[in-house]
Each structure stands twice: as structure tokens, then as C-alpha cells.
Design an enzyme around this catalytic site. Structure first.
Site, mmCIF file in Angstrom:
data_model
loop_
_atom_site.group_PDB
_atom_site.id
_atom_site.type_symbol
_atom_site.label_atom_id
_atom_site.label_comp_id
_atom_site.label_asym_id
_atom_site.label_seq_id
_atom_site.Cartn_x
_atom_site.Cartn_y
_atom_site.Cartn_z
ATOM 1 N N ASN A 1 0.958 -1.136 0.573
ATOM 2 C CA ASN A 1 0.114 0.213 0.133
ATOM 3 C C ASN A 1 0.900 1.681 0.127
ATOM 4 O O ASN A 1 0.932 2.165 -0.596
ATOM 5 C CB ASN A 1 -1.078 -0.246 1.039
ATOM 6 C CG ASN A 1 -2.039 -1.218 1.468
ATOM 7 O OD1 ASN A 1 -1.931 -2.046 0.181
ATOM 8 N ND2 ASN A 1 -2.714 -1.528 1.756
ATOM 9 N N GLU A 2 1.679 1.460 0.794
ATOM 10 C CA GLU A 2 2.831 1.789 1.183
ATOM 11 C C GLU A 2 3.923 2.271 -0.546
ATOM 12 O O GLU A 2 3.540 3.536 -1.137
ATOM 13 C CB GLU A 2 4.113 2.334 1.636
ATOM 14 C CG GLU A 2 4.438 3.150 2.222
ATOM 15 C CD GLU A 2 5.519 2.903 3.670
ATOM 16 O OE1 GLU A 2 6.568 1.797 2.997
ATOM 17 O OE2 GLU A 2 6.153 2.678 4.618
#
Length: 952
Positions: free
Chosen positions: A82-83
Site C-alpha cells: 500500500n505504501e
């Protein structure tokens, strides 16, 4: 269109899988970033979950570069994935740079999600939506296609890390800052100045930048500093030197010392500093490559204090001085100068249009009007900005009225130009502007709102209007900032008002008359009284009471000046609505009996003659700040139980306080500093001070325990003097600064609980332990100190020989070792036996020079005066991979070096395994430390005296 100012919080955002690389590759990379002056986001302390939080998203968006470290288990973490998606969102929306490192993983496996990388990634995808999985696959494919460093191509990881840091630095240098997008002609200025700096020349150099007020010198200097700073390990932009120097007000010599303290605190990234003589800068920055910008200098004394002996600095050092006074540079011998001239007519018109029309050229129908205004502003950038902002959105008729005012003005200088923005503001905004200029410049906007909330000024709306008119700025940390030129204009506005209409009084002679003859009126709401120009002043009993609407009273007086004497009667009456009482060197022993305290927000009475303040319980619900520092005659504190909103209390150097216990005060206190003769105990109720960040205690009493500190405490400073027990701790702080100067201390042996309390502070990796001249330390305490593990910190205690734990030892000031190791990071613990050498200063320097394969690092410490031999211990990190090498440690300074020793600690990987649990428990504290100190915590901490360290 004018671009908004952009302030990058971080240079680099690193994305990595912690269990794979945190304690190995990433710890070394972060250390190299620090060495290169690269600010990297630190994720320690952020709770991991499947979704990344707003704090992390903000960090990604506020970083100029994202560096993605791909490892074999990177795809096993939905957090990392997600980062990565968020990183590419920022690249698409704002053009962020993305760099890659493939650490023991094949880029092809990442791109196609194959092999072990693909296996763990598929497990992560189980149960996820098709949309989510598609986003991850797309991000992994993109990142794998970005060329980066591949660990298999390097046989020396340290060299790879150096190369990565260099690439980041080069990208930072090549990436233009958007902070200065709105300045026309900036690129030309920077090019000419860089040619004068001759950066390829290693000889230290000073450059002067001169020009009239408002021409843009500070903006140019900031842009230059921003561009050059990545190449300088030590750098500092010292703004408003002129104002800082005048505000110190403690004599020429004392002011110079304080300026040096301010510079060294910031450039060495320290929390406090005690400068005792004017050679400290050249000694501390000797052989260091530094970049220093001294902004708005107006006296030779300031240059003497800050820019003297540049050749003592390291190769390639540069000092840049901005000033309105070209002659000042010549008198100081600075011949390498750049004069900022007025922009051309075309550039001036473009500057004006950017603020008036939000475009580079005039709107249709306003061409001639825009040219006329540009001419009337004299092509001065600040005037163009202020007038342009005030004209934005107005009709042609309104323009004609303002232009006529400019054309018919008797005084066409800058002050008249700047008045336009003020005069076209609403009456309430004008009043707010004057209040800020006189009382609240560089103050927190929330504090200003609390001060002015009932003044019928609509503060929040007014602040927004003043920002839009370029009359003030709001800094990134929420401070209201007004250009000093606009401050001067505000003072002129007040002076031109009819005397009976003035709400703020600033003229010292007028104030003298009003105070002596009681001629003040209800109109007055604020007095700013600088007594340095008045001589003896007599204040009548009812002078202040007559001004019933007086809310802000500031009296500035130089402590040691015998000419500006203020005589006040014992029964002086303060007005009932007073919110701010800032009276330096208050001359009486107590405050008046009839003192209305219900509206008071800040009481600032440093260096006062006060012995007590008031009697009994008083309504103090509005009191937020109380500063009585250096009131050396103060014997007792008043009842503060009703000060339920008190946030700061400073009692430093109140030497006469008869106080054995802590005062019962508000639980909202963020900073508490107390210096008293006797203090027996700290109450259990302190654990309820949930906002306390900084606690400073100096005492000659017998403080037996300190066992109830709240979790919020980040910095603890104890200075215990005399026949005293060292206090016990029941909890470990993330950062302890323990100073026991000149103690004749002993540690009492006791039951297990007491021993537990004793060992806790020594387990804190950031402890600084100052036991100079504490000659009664028992064996248990000495062992705990000597065997302590320092991540960062030091210890100083009495001792005559290097302990046996240090297996590499030598007589004199030099020791050579030949460590055999395959570690990429070697940690040494260093011990030096020092002896006083006709020491007359409050502190002396100790320099440690370490040499390994031609790489040199110098650490410099300031150690308080010692009476006999002492041990000084500190860690030393060597980031260098080799199977065999020679490392030399050499010591010098103001002490006689009797003996030295070095101990090689365990392999870092072994240490990490045993320490991992402790580190994870303290991650949140570690993350918050730097933020706390960047804002408020260091402000009044600068008078403390820790040892200092600087590296090259």
C-alpha cells in the site's frame, strides 16, 4: 500564476520491509544519510496495520524523494505494498522522484512476481479484492522497471551505501525547490552568486549580499542555502541577526556569547549550549566544512561574534552575509560581494502582476494602471508584492483612488508604499496588524488568538486577510511572521496617529509623561515601553489604573544598565483587564496588593527583584505562561492551584526559593523548569501531567526519588549540587540527560526495588551522565555507568585509570588497534583518562580524532571543570567493511590526556537480536523526540550544559 510556497519536511522517504533489512542494510543507509546531511523519514513508532495511516501518507507527500528497498519478503507485507501504491500516486500527481534498491532479490522476480518473492506475494493477495491485487501488481511492475542499485553487483556493501547516498544527494541538488517559484529573476541571481562563491575552490570564503530593504536579499539567500546545503554536513541559516542581537539585551559581550550559542545549537543539532568565551565557534567548528548564512546583519559586533576567523573552519566552508549596509561589509574586510539591484521594468511588472492578477501579465484594460503602480512602487519587490496583493480583485475605479494616493503622497519612500496594503485593509484588520507588529510577531497563532479573542477583532478571519495581503505570513509550525520592514511601517503608523486616538503606545518619552502625570486614557489597550532611551522614570500610583482597557504591558529594561531606572510606588495599581504583563527587571519585592489576575494569560518577569508575587488564592484560570527565571530573590511561590490552564512554568535560577516540594499546579504543563536551594521530593501527582515533555530540576537539597514520571516526558535534566543522594528511577525514559555537577553523592544500597530503580536510567540508550567531581560514587554505580551501552550519549565520572573492560589501552593521547572483523558496522566504546591542566574556564574541549584507511572523523566534547582525574566514555561508530584494518584514536584539548582505551563491542547483529524487543517498545518515543524539540522544547533549554559532539 503564483505558485504556493512548498516546504519539504523530509529529503527522503524510505520504503522497506523491516524484518529483512531494518537492523542491517537500512541502519547503515540511514547513518550514511545522516552523515551526508540527508533528512530521512523515520517510521519507528508507527503502529503497523494493513492500511497505512494519514501520518505515513503525509510523510510520503512531504518527501522530495522516495527510495524503495526491495527485498525477498517485501511483497509479504500489505503495508509495504500500500505504501508503494501511494508513492506512485505522488509521483504521478507531483512529479516525485522514485529510486530503487534491489537487496538480495532479482528485479525480474519482482516484476513478474516469481520465485520466493512471488510466493510470499501470492499469500498476501489471498482474500483481497481483485482491484487491490491489480494495484499492487501494477506498482510492483513499475518499481521493478526503475533502474537502481542491485546488491549482487557489489562486493562491498559500504561502498554501495555511499553510492546510493551520493545519488540521493545529486537528485536533491538537481531537483528545483518550488518554495521560490514566485520570485522573478531568481535564477539569474543564483547563477551570479555561485560564480562568486567558486565552489570548486576548497579555500574557506565569506560572501556578502547587499541591497536595500525589501529587495529580496533574504529570499535569494534562502534559495541559495536550499540549493547548497546538501553538500555541507554542517549548515545553518541564521535569520534576523539584527533583531536577535538587540532582543538579547545583556551587554555587547553577553550578546555575542548568546549569538554564538544560538548558532552552535542549530548547526551542531544540540539541545543546549553554554558558551563561556568568544573563541568557542572557531574551536568547535575547527576543520569542519560548514555553510552559514547570517541574514540581516547591521553591526560589526555581530560579524565579530559569528564570522570571525573563517580560516579556522574546514576546507570548502562558506559564510554568506546579507545586509542593507554595503559599507559594513567593506569595513569588515569582506570584499567578495554581490549587490542585489532593482529588477528591470519588465521584471518589476511581472512581479506585480503575479500578486495583483495571479498571472505574469496585466489583465485586459489594466495595462496602463499596472505600469503606473509599478513605477510608483519604485520597482521594489516587497512593495510590488504588498501593493499587488492589496489591489487584487478590485475595480478600475478603486485602482484610480489608490494610485492617486500614491501619486500625491508627500513621502514616496518605502514606508509610504508599504502603507497601501495596510490602508486598504478593514479597520479591524488594521488594528490586528498593529497588535501583531508590536506584541505578537513570531508568536504562535493559537496563543495570539487566545490573547485577542475578546478584542472584537475577529482574529481568525483577520489573520487570513493579512496573509492574503502579504502583510504577514504563517510559518509551517504555526507562527505569525511579519517582515521587519512592515514592523517599522507599523510603528510609523502609530506615531502618525493623533495622540488621543492611539490605542498602542510605543514612544518612550510619551510613555514617561503618561506614567508620571497620569494622563493615560481608556483608549489605550497596549504599552510597549523600552526604557533604554529614557533615563530615570517615575510611575505614579494611579497611572496604569486610569487606563482601564490596558491589556498588554511590556517593559524592556537592560539588567545591568544603571541609567534606565524605573521607580514605582508600592501601592501601584494595575488595570483589571491586563492579559500580558511582561516586565523585565521588575524593581519591587512584590506585586501590588490590588492586582487583578482573572484575565492574565502570560506573566513574564525575568530578572526581577520579586521576593513574592501575591497572597492567597487568586482566579488564574486564563494563565498559560509564567516565567520568573533568574528572579534570584524570589522566596516563595503563590498558590497556583487555580491556574488550571497553565502550560509553561519557568523557575530556573530562582536561587532563593524556599521550596522542598513541587508546587501543586496544572496538569497541562508541557515544560517545567525549577532551580531551587532545597527539594526533597517530587509528588506522585506528577504522573498525571500527561502533557509534560521537558522536566528540568536543579537543586541543592536531597531529592531521594523520582519514580512517578509520566510517559510523555522526553527530556529529563537533573543538576544536583551538594551532599546529596542520586535519585532513583522506576521507569526508563527514551532519552535521559542526567547532570550531577560537583556532587558529593552516594548511592544507598537497599532492597531489590531500589536496585531496580537504580539500573533503569542506565539502560536508556540516549543517556548523558555528567558525574563530574562526584567523588562518592559507590562501586555499584561506577560499574553501571562504565558498562553502560550508549547508542548516543556519554558519561563523565571520577577515575584515575582505564577500566579492565577496555582491552586496547595505551598511555598518553593515542591508541592504535587492529580489529579483525567482517562487520560492515563496528562499534567502539572509548574511554579517556583526563586530568585538569590549569583549567580556569567553566568547561574545556576534548577532541577525539579517529583515522581509518585515510577516513577521518573528529568528535568534540565540552566537559565541565574537573578538580582531579576523570574518566570520559562515549561510543564511536565505524561504517566500513574490511577483513583487517588499523584504526587510530588520538585525543587533544584543554586537559592532560593520561591514558586512553578502546573496547570493541559485540557484532551488531548479535546486539540487535537481544535489543530488538526494547527498541520496539520505545519506537513511538523515538519518533516523537525530534518533532518535540524542533518546535518548543529547546526554546528555554539553551542555558543547560551538556557535553557536545560534532563530526566530520
Amino acid at each position: 500564476m503564483v505558485s504556493s510556497s512548498r516546504s519539504w519536511r523530509y529529503n527522503v522517504f524510505p520504503s522497506f520491509h523491516g524484518p529483512d533489512v531494518r537492523v542491517t542494510f537500512m541502519s547503515h543507509l540511514k547513518k550514511q544519510f545522516q552523515h551526508n546531511g540527508i533528512i530521512a523519514f523515520n517510521d519507528e513508532g508507527i503502529e503497523r496495520s494493513k492500511l497505512i495511516g494519514t501520518e505515513l501518507i503525509r510523510a510520503i507527500r512531504e518527501s522530495r524523494i522516495s527510495i524503495v528497498v526491495l527485498s525477498k519478503n517485501y511483497g509479504s507485507s500489505s503495508w509495504c505494498l500500500n505504501e508503494l501504491v501511494e508513492i506512485f500516486k505522488c509521483q504521478e500527481s507531483a512529479g516525485r522522484i522514485v529510486m530503487t534498491v534491489f537487496y538480495k532479490v532479482d528485479p525480474c522476480d519482482v516484476r513478474k512476481q516469481m520465485a520466493e518473492f512471488g510466493k510470499t506475494f501470492k499469500e498476501t493477495c489471498e482474500g483481497k479484492t481483485e482491484t487491490q491485487v491489480h494495484k499492487w501488481i501494477h506498482a510492483l511492475t513499475r518499481v521493478a522497471n526503475i533502474a537502481g542499485e542491485h546488491s549482487v553487483n557489489w562486493n562491498n556493501e559500504a561502498k554501495m551505501i555511499e553510492k546510493i547516498a551520493l545519488n540521493v544527494s545529486n537528485n536533491l541538488n538537481a531537483t528545483p525547490s518550488r518554495d521560490f517559484d514566485g520570485m522573478v529573476g531568481l535564477e539569474g541571481h543564483l547563477g551570479k552568486i555561485q560564480s562568486l562563491l567558486i565552489l570548486e575552490n576548497d579555500e574557506p570564503m565569506t560572501l556578502g549580499i547587499s541591497g536595500p530593504a525589501g529587495i529580496g536579499k533574504t529570499t535569494i539567500a534562502r534559495a541559495l542555502y536550499h540549493q547548497l546545503s546538501p553538500d555541507f554536513p554542517l549548515r545553518y541559516f541564521m535569520e534576523n541577526v539584527r533583531g536577535s542581537y538587540r532582543n538579547i539585551g545583556c551587554g555587547d559581550h553577553g550578546s555575542k556569547l548568546r549569538l554564538q550559542e544560538q548558532l552552535l545549537l542549530h548547526i551542531l543539532n544540540q539541545t543546549n549550549m553554554n558558551v563561556c568565551h568568544l573563541d568557542v565557534i572557531s574551536e568547535r567548528l575547527c576543520n569542519q566544512k560548514v555553510l552559514i548564512v547570517l541574514d540581516d546583519v547591521d553591526s560589526l559586533d555581530q560579524l565579530d561574534a559569528l564570522a570571525k576567523d573563517i580560516y579556522h573552519f574546514g576546507s570548502g566552508s562558506r559564510i554568506i552575509v546579507t545586509t542593507k549596509d554595503q559599507e559594513l561589509l567593506e569595513r569588515y574586510g569582506i570584499t567578495n560581494t554581490y549587490h542585489v539591484g532593482f529588477p528591470s521594468n519588465g521584471e518589476a511588472l511581472e512581479i506585480f502582476c503575479r500578486y495583483a492578477f495571479r498571472r505574469n501579465s496585466p489583465k485586459y484594460g489594466f495595462e496602463k494602471l499596472a505600469i503606473r503602480v509599478t513605477e510608483l512602487c519604485g520597482n521594489l519587490p516587497l512593495g510590488l508584492r504588498v501593493v499587488g496583493s492589496s489591489l487584487g480583485g478590485k475595480s478600475g475605479d478603486e485602482w484610480e483612488v489608490i494610485i492617486h494616493r500614491l501619486e500625491t503622497s508627500l513621502d514616496e519612500d518605502l514606508e509610504r508604499v508599504l502603507r497601501v496594503g495596510y490602508e486598504t485593509s478593514h479597520e479591524k484588520d488594521q488594528a490586528l496588524f498593529l497588535h501583531i507588529a508590536i506584541f505578537f510577531n513570531n508568536k504562535d497563532q493559537d496563543y495570539v488568538k487566545s490573547m485577542l479573542h475578546d478584542c472584537n477583532l475577529n482574529v481568525e478571519h483577520g489573520l487570513r486577510n493579512l496573509v492574503n495581503r502579504s502583510l504577514i505570513d504563517i510559518s509551517t509550525n504555526g507562527e505569525i511572521v511579519m517582515h521587519n520592514l512592515l514592523q517599522q511601517m507599523a510603528r510609523q503608523v502609530i506615531q502618525r496617529q493623533e495622540p488621543w486616538k492611539r490605542r498602542i503606545l510605543i514612544d518612550p518619552h510619551e510613555i514617561c509623561d503618561i506614567l508620571e502625570y497620569e494622563t493615560g486614557t481608556r483608549t489605550v489597550c497596549g504599552i510597549y515601553f523600552d526604557t533604554s532611551e529614557t533615563g530615570e522614570v517615575f510611575v505614579s500610583k494611579g497611572a496604569l489604573k486610569r487606563m482601564r482597557n490596558l491589556q498588554f504591558l511590556t517593559v524592556h529594561k537592560r539588567k545591568h544598565c544603571e541609567k534606565d531606572i524605573v521607580c514605582i510606588p508600592q501601592d501601584l495599581e494595575f488595570p483589571p483587564r491586563l492579559k500580558l504583563l511582561h516586565w523585565e527587571v521588575y524593581p519591587r519585592k512584590s506585586l501590588p496588593m490590588k492586582f487583578h489576575l482573572e484575565n492574565l494569560v502570560e506573566l513574564h518577569m525575568r530578572d526581577s527583584q520579586l521576593e513574592k508575587l501575591w497572597e492567597g488564592s487568586q482566579p488564574l484560570t486564563n494563565l498559560k505562561k509564567m516565567d520568573l527565571a533568574m528572579s534570584c530573590h524570589l522566596k516563595e511561590l503563590p498558590d497556583l492551584s487555580n491556574a488550571t490552564n497553565l502550560e509553561r512554568l519557568n523557575l530556573n535560577d530562582c536561587e532563593s526559593l524556599r521550596l522542598r516540594n513541587f508546587p501543586e499546579i496544572s496538569r497541562n504543563v508541557a515544560k517545567f523548569s525549577i532551580s531551587v536551594e532545597e527539594l526533597d521530593q517530587v509528588p506522585e501527582s506528577i504522573r498525571l501531567w500527561s502533557r509534560l515533555h521537558v522536566l528540568t530540576i536543579t537543586s541543592k537539597g536531597k531529592l531521594k526519588s523520582l519514580t512517578h514520571l509520566p510517559q510523555s516526558v522526553r527530556h529529563l535534566h537533573l543538576s544536583c549540587i551538594g551532599e546529596q543522594m542520586i535519585p532513583y528511577f522506576k521507569k526508563s525514559l527514551q532519552r535521559v540527560e542526567l547532570y550531577l555537577n560537583s556532587c558529593r553523592s552516594s548511592l544507598v544500597r537497599g532492597n531489590c526495588e531500589l536496585k531496580e530503580g537504580l539500573t533503569c536510567p542506565y539502560d536508556t540508550p540516549y543517556t548523558q551522565l555528567n558525574y563530574t567531581n562526584c567523588f562518592k560514587l559507590d562501586r555499584e554505580a561506577r560499574t553501571a555507568i562504565i558498562t553502560k551501552h550508549f547508542a548516543e550519549g556519554w558519561a563523565c565520572l571520577p577515575g584515575g585509570e582505564v577500566p579492565v573492560e577496555f582491552d586496547h589501552r595505551a598511555k598518553g593521547n593515542r591508541v592504535t588497534i587492529h580489529p579483525m572483523s567482517n562487520m560492515s558496522l563496528t562499534i567502539f566504546k572509548v574511554c579517556v583518562v583526563i586530568s585538569p591542566n590549569q583549567q580556569t574556564r567553566e568547561s574545556e574541549q576534548l577532541a577525539c580524532r579517529r583515522i581509518s584507511k585515510g577516513i577521518e572523523e573528529i568528535s568534540v566534547y565540552a566537559i565541565p571543570r574537573i578538580q582531579r582525574k576523570h574518566l570520559f566514555l562515549f561510543p564511536s561508530y565505524l561504517l566500513q567493511e574490511a577483513t583487517s584494518r588499523e584504526v587510530v584514536f588520538e585525543f587533544s584539548g584543554g586537559f592532560k590526556i593520561v591514558e586512553c582505551g578502546v573496547q570493541i563491542w559485540k557484532d551488531e547483529s548479535e546486539r540487535n537480536q537481544s535489543e530488538e524487543e526494547d527498541v520496539s517498545n520505545n519506537q513511538q518515543d523515538t519518533y516523537n523526540i525530534s518533532k518535540a524539540w524542533e518546535e518548543e522544547e529547546a526554546e528555554e533549554y539553551v542555558n543547560l550544559n551538556p557535553a557536545k559532539r560534532t563530526k566530520r
